[in-house]
Design an enzyme around this catalytic site. Sequence first.
Site, PDB file in Angstrom:
ATOM      1  N   TRP A 102      -8.603 -11.998  -4.379  1.00 47.03           N
ATOM      2  CA  TRP A 102      -7.360 -11.516  -3.776  1.00 47.03           C
ATOM      3  C   TRP A 102      -7.303 -11.882  -2.306  1.00 47.03           C
ATOM      4  CZ3 TRP A 102      -3.818 -11.066  -7.104  1.00 47.03           C
ATOM      5  CH2 TRP A 102      -4.066 -10.528  -8.382  1.00 47.03           C
ATOM      6  N   ASP A 172      -5.689  -4.764   2.539  1.00 45.46           N
ATOM      7  CA  ASP A 172      -5.204  -4.699   1.161  1.00 45.46           C
ATOM      8  C   ASP A 172      -6.095  -3.674   0.458  1.00 45.46           C
ATOM      9  OD1 ASP A 172      -4.661  -4.961  -1.527  1.00 45.46           O
ATOM     10  OD2 ASP A 172      -4.997  -7.133  -1.615  1.00 45.46           O
ATOM     11  N   LYS A 196      -2.985   0.582  -9.831  1.00 47.98           N
ATOM     12  CA  LYS A 196      -4.388   0.945 -10.034  1.00 47.98           C
ATOM     13  C   LYS A 196      -4.612   2.440  -9.801  1.00 47.98           C
ATOM     14  CE  LYS A 196      -5.048  -3.772  -9.524  1.00 47.98           C
ATOM     15  NZ  LYS A 196      -4.739  -4.869  -8.626  1.00 47.98           N
TER      16      LYS A 196
HETATM   17  C1  LIG Z   1      -4.326  -6.077  -8.265  1.00 49.40           C
HETATM   18  C2  LIG Z   1      -4.519  -6.546  -6.869  1.00 49.40           C
HETATM   19  C3  LIG Z   1      -3.593  -7.359  -6.199  1.00 49.40           C
HETATM   20  C4  LIG Z   1      -2.364  -7.910  -6.881  1.00 49.40           C
HETATM   21  O1  LIG Z   1      -1.398  -6.986  -7.011  1.00 49.40           O
HETATM   22  P1  LIG Z   1       0.048  -7.367  -7.615  1.00 49.40           P
HETATM   23  O2  LIG Z   1       0.732  -6.058  -7.475  1.00 49.40           O
HETATM   24  O3  LIG Z   1      -0.156  -7.825  -9.009  1.00 49.40           O
HETATM   25  O4  LIG Z   1       0.637  -8.426  -6.765  1.00 49.40           O
HETATM   26  C5  LIG Z   1      -3.834  -7.676  -4.883  1.00 49.40           C
HETATM   27  N1  LIG Z   1      -4.944  -7.249  -4.250  1.00 49.40           N
HETATM   28  C6  LIG Z   1      -5.866  -6.496  -4.868  1.00 49.40           C
HETATM   29  C7  LIG Z   1      -7.073  -6.056  -4.121  1.00 49.40           C
HETATM   30  C8  LIG Z   1      -5.688  -6.116  -6.190  1.00 49.40           C
HETATM   31  O5  LIG Z   1      -6.612  -5.365  -6.809  1.00 49.40           O
END
Ligand SMILES: *Cc1c(COP(=O)(O)O)cnc(C)c1O
Length: 362
Positions: A102, A172, A196
């Site tokens: 990511w 993030d 999540k």
């Molecule tokens: C799941 C995830 C993403 C992607 O998220 P989307 O909502 O599908 O764009 C980005 N960063 C991390 C750390 C993730 O776990």
Amino acid sequence: MERVDNFGAGPAALPLEVLQLAQQELLSYRHQGLSILEMSHRDALFDEIHQGAVSAFRRLMNVSSEYEVLFLQGGASLQFAAIPMNFLTKETVGAYVLTGSWSEKALAEASTVGKTRVVCSTAEGHYRSIPEISDVVAQAEDAYVHLTTNNTIFGTQWKLLPENVGKPLIADASSDILSRPLPVDNFHLVYAGAQKNLGPSGLTVVVIRRDWLASANDSLPVMLRYATHVKHDSRYNTPPTFAVYLLKLVLEWTEKIGGVAEMELRSRAKSDAIYSVMDEFPNIYEGHAVTSARSTMNVTFRFSSEELTQRFLEGASERHFVGLAGHRSVGGCRASLYNAVPLESAYRLADYMRSFARSHSR
Ligand SMILES: *Cc1c(COP(=O)(O)O)cnc(C)c1O
């Protein structure tokens, strides 16, 4: 209908109580004779839901009045682009700490917008570890330093996060938000896809420092400007109303059972249960993460052969465990233990892993 033990990486388990409440309220919200799915986002009842979600999020995360809380669409992935579009200039550089897929994607997206650099990276060890905090050093030309708090695919997590690097820090936190305290004040921007730990997919929470907004690029298309969403309280256009409603229910559920402190205890208990079986049977379970970087949210492990992996997954599926296949880039298995995964699910998985190891050990 029996519910399974859901170890999926996202969209992931939601609290049963939340689903039941949503079910109860689905056809007629608060006896209004219509569903939230059918209600205007300008309706006073929806406004109450929206404000309720913002307030609960602020309480849970201790977000001060210097920050705005936004509910946006486009996933965490759109933030990968929106951040550099708003905050990179011709003169500045987007600085990225690479700890997994990511963060690589965030960097790649920023590179389509402007100049970028890698601050430090653990790619060489196939992202088994997390950098030293002392390796996170900003440079004069950096617009910001971006990092990923928990690496969903590789199963690693920062135990201590960098605090003051002299430039705006961005996190993030998609896969570990609300699972442990996150000092928002140390960051200029924190974002997380909801699917999540926060709720359903289709919604992204962004926390942004108000005084930073003034420096953002104001010649972007309106939908891409943070300022637009601040000005319109996340309702410039039609928001994903049902997702916001579910977010509110998940946040209230989180508060009711003890907030972030309780989530942290549960996350430790769940992940410790799995890691301790892995440590007991190192010849069966090869963990991907080094011990010091182990994630409490995503536990990644591999077997010595594809055949053993398949046998493990078959046994798992007989026990109604779902979502355990690892990401294709890491292989093996991954057990995601997000906030809504009950302790009992983790304990049942640990029991299975122990008995599987015993019957396959020589
Ligand atoms: C799941 C995830 C993403 C992607 O998220 P989307 O909502 O599908 O764009 C980005 N960063 C991390 C750390 C993730 O776990």
